[in-house]
Design a protein around this motif. Sequence first.
Motif, mmCIF file in Angstrom:
data_model
loop_
_atom_site.group_PDB
_atom_site.id
_atom_site.type_symbol
_atom_site.label_atom_id
_atom_site.label_comp_id
_atom_site.label_asym_id
_atom_site.label_seq_id
_atom_site.Cartn_x
_atom_site.Cartn_y
_atom_site.Cartn_z
ATOM 1 N N ARG A 7 0.818 -1.225 0.000
ATOM 2 C CA ARG A 7 0.000 0.000 0.000
ATOM 3 C C ARG A 7 0.846 1.267 0.000
ATOM 4 N NH1 ARG A 7 -2.558 -2.586 4.225
ATOM 5 N NH2 ARG A 7 -1.901 -0.979 5.684
ATOM 6 N N MET A 8 2.083 1.154 0.447
ATOM 7 C CA MET A 8 2.926 2.334 0.585
ATOM 8 C C MET A 8 3.355 2.886 -0.771
ATOM 9 S SD MET A 8 5.461 1.497 3.805
ATOM 10 C CE MET A 8 6.609 0.637 2.769
ATOM 11 N N ARG A 9 3.649 4.159 -0.788
ATOM 12 C CA ARG A 9 4.232 4.764 -1.983
ATOM 13 C C ARG A 9 5.752 4.567 -1.988
ATOM 14 N NH1 ARG A 9 3.808 10.035 -3.465
ATOM 15 N NH2 ARG A 9 3.696 9.244 -5.588
ATOM 16 N N THR A 10 6.318 4.255 -0.833
ATOM 17 C CA THR A 10 7.757 4.030 -0.738
ATOM 18 C C THR A 10 8.092 2.600 -1.133
ATOM 19 O OG1 THR A 10 7.827 5.552 1.158
ATOM 20 C CG2 THR A 10 9.745 4.148 0.808
ATOM 21 N N PRO A 11 8.993 2.383 -2.103
ATOM 22 C CA PRO A 11 9.378 1.015 -2.466
ATOM 23 C C PRO A 11 10.172 0.336 -1.361
ATOM 24 C CG PRO A 11 10.674 2.613 -3.699
ATOM 25 C CD PRO A 11 9.650 3.405 -2.950
ATOM 26 N N THR A 12 10.079 -0.994 -1.321
ATOM 27 C CA THR A 12 10.772 -1.788 -0.312
ATOM 28 C C THR A 12 11.578 -2.895 -0.978
ATOM 29 O OG1 THR A 12 8.741 -3.074 -0.090
ATOM 30 C CG2 THR A 12 9.142 -1.393 1.577
ATOM 31 N N ILE A 13 12.692 -3.249 -0.340
ATOM 32 C CA ILE A 13 13.512 -4.383 -0.765
ATOM 33 C C ILE A 13 13.492 -5.396 0.370
ATOM 34 C CG2 ILE A 13 15.805 -5.174 -1.467
ATOM 35 C CD1 ILE A 13 16.427 -2.225 -2.223
ATOM 36 N N ALA A 14 13.137 -6.647 0.092
ATOM 37 C CA ALA A 14 13.142 -7.707 1.103
ATOM 38 C C ALA A 14 14.276 -8.676 0.803
ATOM 39 C CB ALA A 14 11.814 -8.445 1.114
ATOM 40 N N LEU A 15 15.042 -9.040 1.833
ATOM 41 C CA LEU A 15 16.121 -10.008 1.700
ATOM 42 C C LEU A 15 15.761 -11.243 2.509
ATOM 43 C CD1 LEU A 15 18.980 -10.805 0.783
ATOM 44 C CD2 LEU A 15 19.863 -9.642 2.829
ATOM 45 N N LEU A 16 15.458 -12.343 1.813
ATOM 46 C CA LEU A 16 15.045 -13.586 2.470
ATOM 47 C C LEU A 16 16.259 -14.469 2.748
ATOM 48 C CD1 LEU A 16 11.974 -14.153 0.187
ATOM 49 C CD2 LEU A 16 11.820 -14.006 2.676
ATOM 50 N N ASN A 17 16.375 -14.930 3.987
ATOM 51 C CA ASN A 17 17.502 -15.783 4.363
ATOM 52 C C ASN A 17 17.044 -16.886 5.313
ATOM 53 O OD1 ASN A 17 17.316 -13.612 6.547
ATOM 54 N ND2 ASN A 17 18.770 -15.031 7.469
ATOM 55 N N GLY A 18 17.817 -17.961 5.370
ATOM 56 C CA GLY A 18 17.553 -19.021 6.329
ATOM 57 C C GLY A 18 16.138 -19.563 6.246
ATOM 58 N N VAL A 19 15.544 -19.843 7.400
ATOM 59 C CA VAL A 19 14.161 -20.311 7.459
ATOM 60 C C VAL A 19 13.237 -19.153 7.077
ATOM 61 C CG1 VAL A 19 12.334 -21.212 8.954
ATOM 62 C CG2 VAL A 19 14.684 -22.025 9.231
ATOM 63 N N SER A 20 12.470 -19.363 6.041
ATOM 64 C CA SER A 20 11.539 -18.334 5.551
ATOM 65 C C SER A 20 10.199 -19.012 5.281
ATOM 66 C CB SER A 20 12.088 -17.668 4.285
ATOM 67 O OG SER A 20 13.275 -16.956 4.552
ATOM 68 N N TYR A 21 9.486 -19.273 6.362
ATOM 69 C CA TYR A 21 8.250 -20.031 6.294
ATOM 70 C C TYR A 21 7.023 -19.150 6.466
ATOM 71 C CZ TYR A 21 10.699 -24.575 6.838
ATOM 72 O OH TYR A 21 11.492 -25.688 6.659
ATOM 73 N N GLY A 22 5.938 -19.537 5.837
ATOM 74 C CA GLY A 22 4.636 -18.932 6.095
ATOM 75 C C GLY A 22 4.632 -17.428 5.995
ATOM 76 N N LEU A 23 4.588 -16.776 7.145
ATOM 77 C CA LEU A 23 4.500 -15.326 7.212
ATOM 78 C C LEU A 23 5.668 -14.631 6.510
ATOM 79 C CD1 LEU A 23 2.696 -13.088 8.391
ATOM 80 C CD2 LEU A 23 4.103 -13.172 10.469
ATOM 81 N N ALA A 24 6.817 -15.289 6.470
ATOM 82 C CA ALA A 24 7.971 -14.716 5.755
ATOM 83 C C ALA A 24 7.629 -14.444 4.299
ATOM 84 C CB ALA A 24 9.163 -15.658 5.847
ATOM 85 N N LEU A 25 6.907 -15.372 3.669
ATOM 86 C CA LEU A 25 6.551 -15.208 2.266
ATOM 87 C C LEU A 25 5.411 -14.225 2.088
ATOM 88 C CD1 LEU A 25 6.944 -18.830 0.879
ATOM 89 C CD2 LEU A 25 8.648 -17.020 1.158
#
Length: 272
Positions: free
Chosen positions: A115-133
């Motif tokens: 929803r934000m106008r500001t772009p975001t960068i996500a860095l996924l590492n290690g265990v990335s289950y459920g809510l992480a995605l």
Amino acid sequence: MAFDSSIFEEYTKWVVTEIEPGFIHVQYNNPKTLNAFMEEDWRAYHHILEWLDSDPGTNIILISSKVEKAFSSGLNLKAALGLMEGKDDWTFENKKKFMYKHIKDFQDAIAMPARMRTPTIALLNGVSYGLALDIASACTIRLAVEGVKMSIREIKIGIVADMGSLQRMTNLVNNKSKMNQLALTGDVFGAKEAYELGFVSEVVPDLKSGVERCIALGKSINGNPQWAIKGTKDCIQYMVNGGSHEEGLAQIAEYNAVHLVGGISAGMPSKL
């Protein structure tokens, strides 16, 4: 106005720092639970992003983990199971209303980057289950660390994923059959599969080099005019959300007309 990280000190599991003016790094740090989220954690996440997006000085946000073993192991199930405690005498209708409100509040928090106008960068590492995605799928750009273990895990505990991964990832990936397979099995998949699916744009060797790459990427974005950064984010997000081609063109015509008439030429480089 200079960035003041003390604004966020009450959120003790979150580290919010300024990489450079306009570029903010938000890190979750809850190693005891491999960055699992309780209600207080996702509400804090929402408040932090809401504040940063409303700050006229924010151009780009990096979202990552300070925990080497995990971006997030998902929802803190022990805390979630206690949600209905003390409500045994409630009617079914009242319980349903309570749960619906809770889910909607949770969804609103996790969807904040979309929803934000500001772009975001996500860095996924290690265990990335459920809510992480769920979190990553709401972000603008996603990178993954080699060895990451991703899973749409909710089905393994007997529930339907309800925080956005089924809706957003389905629009983002290039193989709907594989998306169905991953969601219906809860199977673990890695960085290579995520890249081939189009879910992440890059794979990096480790968390340290991943943060360095994201910082370089964020600085490249931050060097552009703010109105162009946020306008571009808005345009692409509108299409990701299922917007029409014609309406998208009409919206950007209005947006650019305002800014071009406002005097962009005075700040334009001599060469593009």
